[in-house]
Every structure is written in structure tokens, then in C-alpha cells.
Design an enzyme around this catalytic site. Structure first.
Site, PDB file in Angstrom:
ATOM      1  N   VAL A   2      -4.033  22.122  21.781  1.00  0.00           N
ATOM      2  CA  VAL A   2      -4.061  21.998  20.318  1.00  0.00           C
ATOM      3  C   VAL A   2      -3.470  23.249  19.675  1.00  0.00           C
ATOM      4  CG1 VAL A   2      -5.555  21.721  18.285  1.00  0.00           C
ATOM      5  CG2 VAL A   2      -6.019  20.420  20.367  1.00  0.00           C
ATOM      6  N   ARG A  34      -8.154  35.556  29.115  1.00  0.00           N
ATOM      7  CA  ARG A  34      -7.206  34.861  30.006  1.00  0.00           C
ATOM      8  C   ARG A  34      -5.836  34.725  29.351  1.00  0.00           C
ATOM      9  NH1 ARG A  34     -11.312  31.426  30.145  1.00  0.00           N
ATOM     10  NH2 ARG A  34     -10.156  29.864  28.941  1.00  0.00           N
ATOM     11  N   CYS A  80     -11.125  13.577  17.340  1.00  0.00           N
ATOM     12  CA  CYS A  80      -9.840  12.869  17.274  1.00  0.00           C
ATOM     13  C   CYS A  80     -10.018  11.366  17.073  1.00  0.00           C
ATOM     14  CB  CYS A  80      -9.026  13.135  18.523  1.00  0.00           C
ATOM     15  SG  CYS A  80      -9.970  13.133  20.044  1.00  0.00           S
ATOM     16  N   SER A 104      -5.128  13.779  27.457  1.00  0.00           N
ATOM     17  CA  SER A 104      -4.953  14.990  26.639  1.00  0.00           C
ATOM     18  C   SER A 104      -6.244  15.417  25.948  1.00  0.00           C
ATOM     19  CB  SER A 104      -3.886  14.756  25.567  1.00  0.00           C
ATOM     20  OG  SER A 104      -4.284  13.685  24.722  1.00  0.00           O
ATOM     21  N   GLY A 105      -7.133  14.459  25.717  1.00  0.00           N
ATOM     22  CA  GLY A 105      -8.407  14.799  25.060  1.00  0.00           C
ATOM     23  C   GLY A 105      -9.214  15.811  25.861  1.00  0.00           C
ATOM     24  N   ARG A 146     -12.140   6.769  28.985  1.00  0.00           N
ATOM     25  CA  ARG A 146     -10.963   7.551  29.346  1.00  0.00           C
ATOM     26  C   ARG A 146     -10.009   6.639  30.106  1.00  0.00           C
ATOM     27  NH1 ARG A 146      -9.970  11.862  26.885  1.00  0.00           N
ATOM     28  NH2 ARG A 146     -11.838  12.964  27.551  1.00  0.00           N
ATOM     29  N   HIS A 191      -4.432   8.300  21.722  1.00  0.00           N
ATOM     30  CA  HIS A 191      -5.648   7.497  21.839  1.00  0.00           C
ATOM     31  C   HIS A 191      -5.433   6.128  21.184  1.00  0.00           C
ATOM     32  CE1 HIS A 191      -7.751  10.798  23.481  1.00  0.00           C
ATOM     33  NE2 HIS A 191      -8.558  11.133  22.489  1.00  0.00           N
TER      34      HIS A 191
HETATM   35  C1  2RA Z   1     -11.607  13.669  24.175  1.00  0.00           C
HETATM   36  N1  2RA Z   1     -12.248  13.460  21.837  1.00  0.00           N
HETATM   37  O1  2RA Z   1     -10.733  12.807  23.942  1.00  0.00           O
HETATM   38  C2  2RA Z   1     -12.468  14.213  23.062  1.00  0.00           C
HETATM   39  C3  2RA Z   1     -12.203  15.669  22.851  1.00  0.00           C
HETATM   40  N2  2RA Z   1     -10.888  15.919  22.412  1.00  0.00           N
HETATM   41  O2  2RA Z   1     -11.830  14.159  25.309  1.00  0.00           O
END
Ligand code: 2RA
Length: 336
Positions: free
Chosen positions: A12, A37, A128, A158-159, A233, A240
């Protein structure tokens, strides 16, 4: 305008650099912050190389007008006072403050004006999946009150961050090469799979991700709407998708909904079944809008409507929404 990005090295954080440049955001000076880091790394912004500074409790935020933060809830909580003590507006992408009563949770297309009431100098960027959903819901709420929402999400790798995207790529390569599959960023292998768990489970059997959609949607829309979510996921990279079912106070026809979505702020209608036109994550990565398609009457409820949306998780789902909040504050001259 002096702008700071905290978490500049993350997916991000990097998107903030792209979006700020792409939208010609007014910046006289940009400062980048990160953990031990990433401190010392260098990134180019508008032809100038900027080194990431170590985020510390000092006076580094003196003179900063807007600080975009996306470095995790713990960092946001620890450094909120350090970031805001000289008057910077902190637009926070983490989950740290989203449900605090004295911190606005903002999606500009829906409740931009809430950003004007920020007693702690902090504005929270929603999750998101919530952002893209409420942009679409707003178009129908303008017609009639939405009483209930059921949503199933199809959330890209990507989340879970840039490393999770890399892991997905690697998993496919490993499977096709007949090698053992690396599973670190997700509970299970994601390649050729779906994982019906994002974040941890709560006492009611819903995950934190699913409860975010319930709680955040009600706060942003100032609504008693009830949201039942299933967050999954999927092996997509950075957009998304969401299958949304709503129940409204009065029936809404498909034609009326199409018209509302076509003119909805931040939305693009992509709905032509005869031509197989509908939103798909593979083709919409990197785009600003939320795309809406597959609009149909619900066969099980005369006040029900169902549709499908796709939005870029890193862009509108995070960096772009935060920058749009800042653009709104500049437009109404409400930065300091
Ligand atoms: C995800 N909304 O997609 C959560 C965090 N970005 O993993």
C-alpha cells in the site's frame, strides 16, 4: 504541502507513491518512514530520490500537513500522538481506529463530510472489502433504504501483502514443477484452492474480516443495515470481488438499479450478459473505479436485488481512498 508516508515499503505504501504522482497531488516535500527493516531504502518520486527514515518518537512530523499511514494497527496506535502532535492530519489505513467513536471512518463517495469532524486529528480508512461495497451500496441507498446485505467476498492475495502475492506465484510454479509447496502467508496452499478464512475467528463464528464489513458499513453509511458476510481468500492477485445480495425498503427493478449504478460516484457499470460483459479481477487490477455487473432481481425476495462488484484492493481498497480523503480536505480547505 508537506506529506508523509508511514509504511512506504509495503504494497500500500508503494501504491501511495503511484497514486499521489498519478493524481498530481500538491506536494512540496515528501517524507517516507518505515521500520528498521526498510529504513535506508530509497524510492523515486517525481524524479527525486527519497530515503526511508526510521519511524521514531521525535519531531520528524513537525511541519507535516498530511500523513498517510499503512504499517499495521500496532504501529498506528503507538505513533498516532507522535504523528499528530504538530497538527498533521493522519489518514490511517490500518484497523487501529476504525470503530473509535471520535474517529471518522470515510469513503469520500459516501460520507466525505465526516472527515471534517476529527477531534484527534485522525481519519480512518476502512477495510478494502468495505470500501468497495459501500461505494456500490450508496447508489441504491440513494433510491431506497437498504435493510439487509448478504455478501460473499473473493479476496485476492494482495490483501495479505506483497509477499503473499509472491507466494501465490511461487505456489503455482511449485505445483506445476512437482515441487513441495511453500505455505507461509496463508493457512493453507492457495494455488488451485479457496480458503474461507481471513483473519481470526470471533466468538460468533464470523471472522474479524467479516465483522469489519458488518460494523464498518453501518458506521460509514450511518445506517442500521445488517450485513452478513463470508470472506474468502481466492487465488487472484490484487483485485477483490464480491457477490452482494441486498434487501431494500421498496422493490428496485434491474433497470432502475442499472441506471443508479451507471451514474453512481466512483462506479462503472459493466453489465451486458448477452455480450458476456461483467467485471473480472484479472482485467481490472490497477483501475480506480469499482465495477458493477451481474445485476438481477433476487428470486427469493421481491425486495431483493443481487449484483457482483470488483475493485482493486490496493488502489481503491486502500491508497486511492485515503488520497481521495485528502483531496476532499484540500477542496474544502480543511487541512489545518
Ligand atoms: C485482506 N482486507 O484482504 C484484508 C486486509 N487487507 O487480507
Amino acid at each position: 504541502m508537506k506529506v508523509a508516508i508511514v509504511g512506504a515499503s509495503g504494497a500500500v505504501g508503494q501504491e501511495f507513491l503511484r497514486v499521489l504522482d498519478e493524481r498530481n497531488f500538491p506536494i512540496d516535500e515528501l517524507v517516507l518512514f518505515g521500520s528498521s527493516r526498510s529504513a535506508g531504502r530509497k524510492y523515486t518520486f517525481r524524479g527525486k530520490e527519497i530515503e526511508v527514515k526510521l519511524l521514531q518518537h521525535n519531531d520528524d512530523f513537525k511541519g507535516v500537513d498530511i500523513a498517510f499511514t499503512s504499517a499495521g494497527a500496532g504501529t498506528s496506535k503507538e505513533f498516532a500522538d507522535t504523528i499528530t502532535k504538530y497538527g498533521a492530519v493522519m489518514i490511517d489505513n490500518s484497523s487501529a481506529f476504525r470503530m473509535d467513536a471520535d474517529i471518522p471512518l470515510v469513503v469520500p463517495e459516501v460520507n466525505a463530510e465526516d472527515a471534517l469532524n476529527r477531534p484527534r486529528g485522525i481519519i480512518a480508512n476502512p477495510n478494502c472489502t468495505t470500501i468497495q461495497m459501500v461505494v456500490a451500496l450508496k447508489a441504491i441507498e440513494n433510491l431506497t433504504h437498504i435493510k439487509r446485505v448478504h455478501v460473499s467476498t473473493y479476496q485476492a492475495a494482495s490483501g495479505a501483502g506483497a509477499a503473499a502475492m509472491d507466494e501465490l506465484y511461487e505456489q503455482y510454479r511449485q505445483v506445476l514443477a512437482g515441487e513441495p509447496v511453500t505455505v507461509e502467508k496463508f493457512a493453507y496452499q492457495l494455488a488451485f484452492n479457496l480458503i474461507p478464512q481471513i483473519d481470526v475467528f470471533t466468538d460468533n463464528g464470523y471472522t474479524k474480516e467479516e465483522m469489519k464489513m458488518y460494523n464498518e458499513t453501518r458506521k460509514i453509511m450511518h445506517s442500521d443495515v445488517k450485513v452478513s458476510a463470508t470472506c474468502v481468500r481466492v487465488p487472484a492477485l490484487r483485485s477483490h470481488s464480491e457477490s452482494i445480495w441486498i434487501e431494500t425498503e421498496r422493490p428496485v427493478s434491474v433497470e432502475e438499479a442499472r441506471e443508479a449504478f451507471a451514474h453512481g460516484e466512483g462506479l462503472v457499470l459493466m453489465d451486458n450478459p448477452e455480450k458476456k460483459e461483467y467485471p473480472m479481477p484479472l482485467f481490472l487490477a490497477g483501475k480506480d473505479p469499482v465495477y458493477v455487473g451481474r445485476i438481477r432481481k433476487d428470486l427469493a425476495n421481491e425486495n431483493g436485488l443481487t449484483f457482483w462488484i470488483v475493485g482493486d484492493q490496493i488502489k481503491k481498497g486502500a491508497a486511492l481512498n485515503a488520497v481521495q480523503i485528502a483531496e476532499y480536505l484540500i477542496k474544502v480547505n480543511n487541512i489545518r
